[in-house]
Motif scaffolding. Structure first.
Motif, mmCIF file in Angstrom:
data_model
loop_
_atom_site.group_PDB
_atom_site.id
_atom_site.type_symbol
_atom_site.label_atom_id
_atom_site.label_comp_id
_atom_site.label_asym_id
_atom_site.label_seq_id
_atom_site.Cartn_x
_atom_site.Cartn_y
_atom_site.Cartn_z
ATOM 1 N N SER A 54 41.984 21.399 33.494
ATOM 2 C CA SER A 54 41.289 22.688 33.602
ATOM 3 C C SER A 54 41.000 22.981 35.069
ATOM 4 C CB SER A 54 39.986 22.662 32.800
ATOM 5 O OG SER A 54 40.236 22.484 31.425
ATOM 6 N N VAL A 55 40.981 24.264 35.408
ATOM 7 C CA VAL A 55 40.788 24.675 36.803
ATOM 8 C C VAL A 55 39.497 25.466 36.932
ATOM 9 C CG1 VAL A 55 41.760 25.915 38.774
ATOM 10 C CG2 VAL A 55 43.278 24.798 37.115
ATOM 11 N N LEU A 56 38.631 24.998 37.813
ATOM 12 C CA LEU A 56 37.424 25.744 38.165
ATOM 13 C C LEU A 56 37.791 26.591 39.384
ATOM 14 C CD1 LEU A 56 34.391 25.802 37.180
ATOM 15 C CD2 LEU A 56 33.904 24.416 39.186
ATOM 16 N N PHE A 57 38.235 27.824 39.140
ATOM 17 C CA PHE A 57 38.705 28.719 40.197
ATOM 18 C C PHE A 57 37.506 29.451 40.775
ATOM 19 C CE2 PHE A 57 41.739 32.376 41.384
ATOM 20 C CZ PHE A 57 42.046 31.760 42.584
ATOM 21 N N GLU A 58 37.248 29.232 42.045
ATOM 22 C CA GLU A 58 35.983 29.625 42.670
ATOM 23 C C GLU A 58 36.197 30.596 43.826
ATOM 24 O OE1 GLU A 58 32.427 26.850 44.246
ATOM 25 O OE2 GLU A 58 34.289 26.597 45.362
ATOM 26 N N ARG A 59 35.376 31.656 43.849
ATOM 27 C CA ARG A 59 35.315 32.525 45.015
ATOM 28 C C ARG A 59 34.027 32.228 45.760
ATOM 29 N NH1 ARG A 59 32.541 37.978 45.179
ATOM 30 N NH2 ARG A 59 30.951 36.406 45.595
ATOM 31 N N LEU A 60 34.146 31.863 47.024
ATOM 32 C CA LEU A 60 32.983 31.528 47.835
ATOM 33 C C LEU A 60 32.192 32.787 48.185
ATOM 34 C CD1 LEU A 60 34.617 28.915 50.243
ATOM 35 C CD2 LEU A 60 33.215 28.463 48.223
ATOM 36 N N VAL A 106 32.210 35.143 36.977
ATOM 37 C CA VAL A 106 30.791 34.951 36.673
ATOM 38 C C VAL A 106 30.165 33.985 37.662
ATOM 39 C CG1 VAL A 106 31.128 35.426 34.221
ATOM 40 C CG2 VAL A 106 31.316 33.072 35.051
ATOM 41 N N THR A 107 28.850 34.120 37.829
ATOM 42 C CA THR A 107 28.103 33.178 38.644
ATOM 43 C C THR A 107 27.862 31.901 37.853
ATOM 44 O OG1 THR A 107 25.958 34.020 37.891
ATOM 45 C CG2 THR A 107 26.956 35.104 39.808
ATOM 46 N N LYS A 108 27.299 30.914 38.507
ATOM 47 C CA LYS A 108 27.029 29.648 37.823
ATOM 48 C C LYS A 108 26.060 29.843 36.670
ATOM 49 C CE LYS A 108 25.100 25.018 38.493
ATOM 50 N NZ LYS A 108 24.538 24.044 39.468
ATOM 51 N N ASP A 109 24.994 30.608 36.889
ATOM 52 C CA ASP A 109 24.010 30.843 35.827
ATOM 53 C C ASP A 109 24.652 31.549 34.637
ATOM 54 O OD1 ASP A 109 22.094 29.656 37.401
ATOM 55 O OD2 ASP A 109 21.392 31.539 38.265
ATOM 56 N N ASP A 124 26.804 37.431 47.492
ATOM 57 C CA ASP A 124 26.106 36.301 48.086
ATOM 58 C C ASP A 124 26.110 35.068 47.186
ATOM 59 O OD1 ASP A 124 24.520 37.413 46.162
ATOM 60 O OD2 ASP A 124 22.635 37.149 47.257
ATOM 61 N N ARG A 125 26.901 35.103 46.122
ATOM 62 C CA ARG A 125 26.972 33.987 45.181
ATOM 63 C C ARG A 125 28.422 33.530 45.018
ATOM 64 N NH1 ARG A 125 22.834 34.169 41.435
ATOM 65 N NH2 ARG A 125 23.622 32.103 40.785
ATOM 66 N N ARG A 126 28.579 32.346 44.491
ATOM 67 C CA ARG A 126 29.909 31.863 44.122
ATOM 68 C C ARG A 126 30.269 32.417 42.747
ATOM 69 N NH1 ARG A 126 31.164 26.496 46.776
ATOM 70 N NH2 ARG A 126 29.549 26.212 48.372
ATOM 71 N N LEU A 127 31.528 32.812 42.590
ATOM 72 C CA LEU A 127 32.006 33.317 41.310
ATOM 73 C C LEU A 127 33.088 32.388 40.766
ATOM 74 C CD1 LEU A 127 32.303 37.183 41.889
ATOM 75 C CD2 LEU A 127 30.434 35.910 40.833
ATOM 76 N N TYR A 128 33.161 32.306 39.423
ATOM 77 C CA TYR A 128 34.125 31.433 38.765
ATOM 78 C C TYR A 128 34.882 32.233 37.707
ATOM 79 C CZ TYR A 128 31.047 28.020 40.945
ATOM 80 O OH TYR A 128 30.299 27.316 41.846
ATOM 81 N N LEU A 129 36.171 31.943 37.592
ATOM 82 C CA LEU A 129 37.029 32.683 36.671
ATOM 83 C C LEU A 129 36.985 32.063 35.276
ATOM 84 C CD1 LEU A 129 39.186 34.842 36.103
ATOM 85 C CD2 LEU A 129 40.908 33.168 36.844
ATOM 86 N N ASP A 146 30.343 45.111 36.402
ATOM 87 C CA ASP A 146 31.778 44.931 36.191
ATOM 88 C C ASP A 146 32.149 43.489 36.510
ATOM 89 O OD1 ASP A 146 34.471 45.098 35.905
ATOM 90 O OD2 ASP A 146 34.827 46.410 37.628
ATOM 91 N N LYS A 147 32.223 42.666 35.482
ATOM 92 C CA LYS A 147 32.514 41.243 35.678
ATOM 93 C C LYS A 147 33.995 40.969 35.906
ATOM 94 C CE LYS A 147 28.513 39.467 33.175
ATOM 95 N NZ LYS A 147 28.029 38.574 32.091
ATOM 96 N N ARG A 148 34.817 41.984 35.804
ATOM 97 C CA ARG A 148 36.232 41.812 36.114
ATOM 98 C C ARG A 148 36.514 41.934 37.605
ATOM 99 N NH1 ARG A 148 40.778 44.230 32.236
ATOM 100 N NH2 ARG A 148 40.474 42.877 30.414
ATOM 101 N N SER A 149 35.539 42.381 38.353
ATOM 102 C CA SER A 149 35.722 42.629 39.781
ATOM 103 C C SER A 149 35.220 41.448 40.605
ATOM 104 C CB SER A 149 34.980 43.908 40.197
ATOM 105 O OG SER A 149 35.025 44.078 41.598
#
Length: 238
Positions: A37-43, A216-219, A115-120, A106-109
């Motif tokens: 599995s891949v945790l794809f992250e945007r910093l 999505v964010t971690k939370d 200011d948070r990390r996002l994960y796909l 819009d969680k697709r964007s």
């Protein structure tokens, strides 16, 4: 994702054991599957807001230093103020921290929660599920040279190109053992290994091979996986 019964942190000895297991499993036809599995992250794109406690300490430190700062001659200070006032100077206007994607939720964007990390996350059929569920990009290990190659193949099948991605290290960041439910006599148990990959110089991906997706964010991510929330919270440090 199915219910999990045991978790473990991954170190070098376990990685060697996984490589041995993957070889022996493919030869012996073991029922237990390996899934990458891949945790794809945007910093974060902008600097996160300072915590109020940290801000209060910085304010106190500044005022404390002001009491003992060195006094410079007035003539020297005037010369310093006169520097850098040419026509080349421009007014700096900071970019907005709240975007249109934030206002519309819009969680697709990728232009949200700057200011948070996002994960796909993907919504669709995952390995071992009979109906569409939210899951990470993943692939069952088959004949790839390494588990990381399997993870790269999983992500590439979703976004189509890995030119704007960076896989952090060759070893997984964590792993969990997933057991089938008591009513499920068809799907075997599986070992899911998580690999971290990061977005590089990209604001949009053409995500495919799924019914829906979300950044999505971690939370927010933990709300999608309540049964694995405790483990994922420890694995994802952000």
């Amino acid at each position: 994702m199915q219910g999990t019964t045991s978790y473990s942190k991954l170190g070098r000895p376990l990685l060697r054991a996984v490589r041995w297991f993957s070889t022996s499993a493919s030869k012996s036809g073991s029922d237990e599957k390996l899934v990458a599995s891949v945790l794809f992250e945007r910093l974060p794109v902008v600097i996160p807001k300072i915590d109020p406690v940290v801000y209060a300490f910085q304010e106190f430190s500044f005022r404390w230093r002001q009491q003992y700062r060195r006094e410079y001659p007035e003539a020297f200070l005037k010369k310093a103020d006169a520097r850098g006032k040419g026509d080349y100077q421009i007014d700096f206007i900071p970019a907005p921290r709240i975007t249109e994607a934030d206002n519309n939720n819009d969680k697709r964007s990728l232009q949200r929660a700057l200011d948070r990390r996002l994960y796909l996350l993907l919504f669709g059929t995952a390995y071992g599920s009979k109906e569409p569920v939210w899951h990470f990009p993943e692939k069952v290990y088959e004949s790839e040279q390494t588990l990381r190659k399997c993870a790269e193949s999983a992500l590439e099948s979703v976004i189509g190109d890995l030119s704007h991605t960076y896989f952090v290290g060759n070893a997984p960041m964590g792993h969990m053992i997933v057991r089938p439910s008591n009513n499920d006599q068809v799907n075997p148990s599986l070992m899911r290994f998580f690999f971290k990959s990061q977005v590089i110089a990209a604001n949009k991906f053409n995500v495919g091979r799924c019914e829906d997706y979300a950044w999505v964010t971690k939370d927010e991510l933990l709300e999608y996986f309540p049964e694995q929330a405790e483990y994922l919270s420890k694995m994802i440090i952000s």
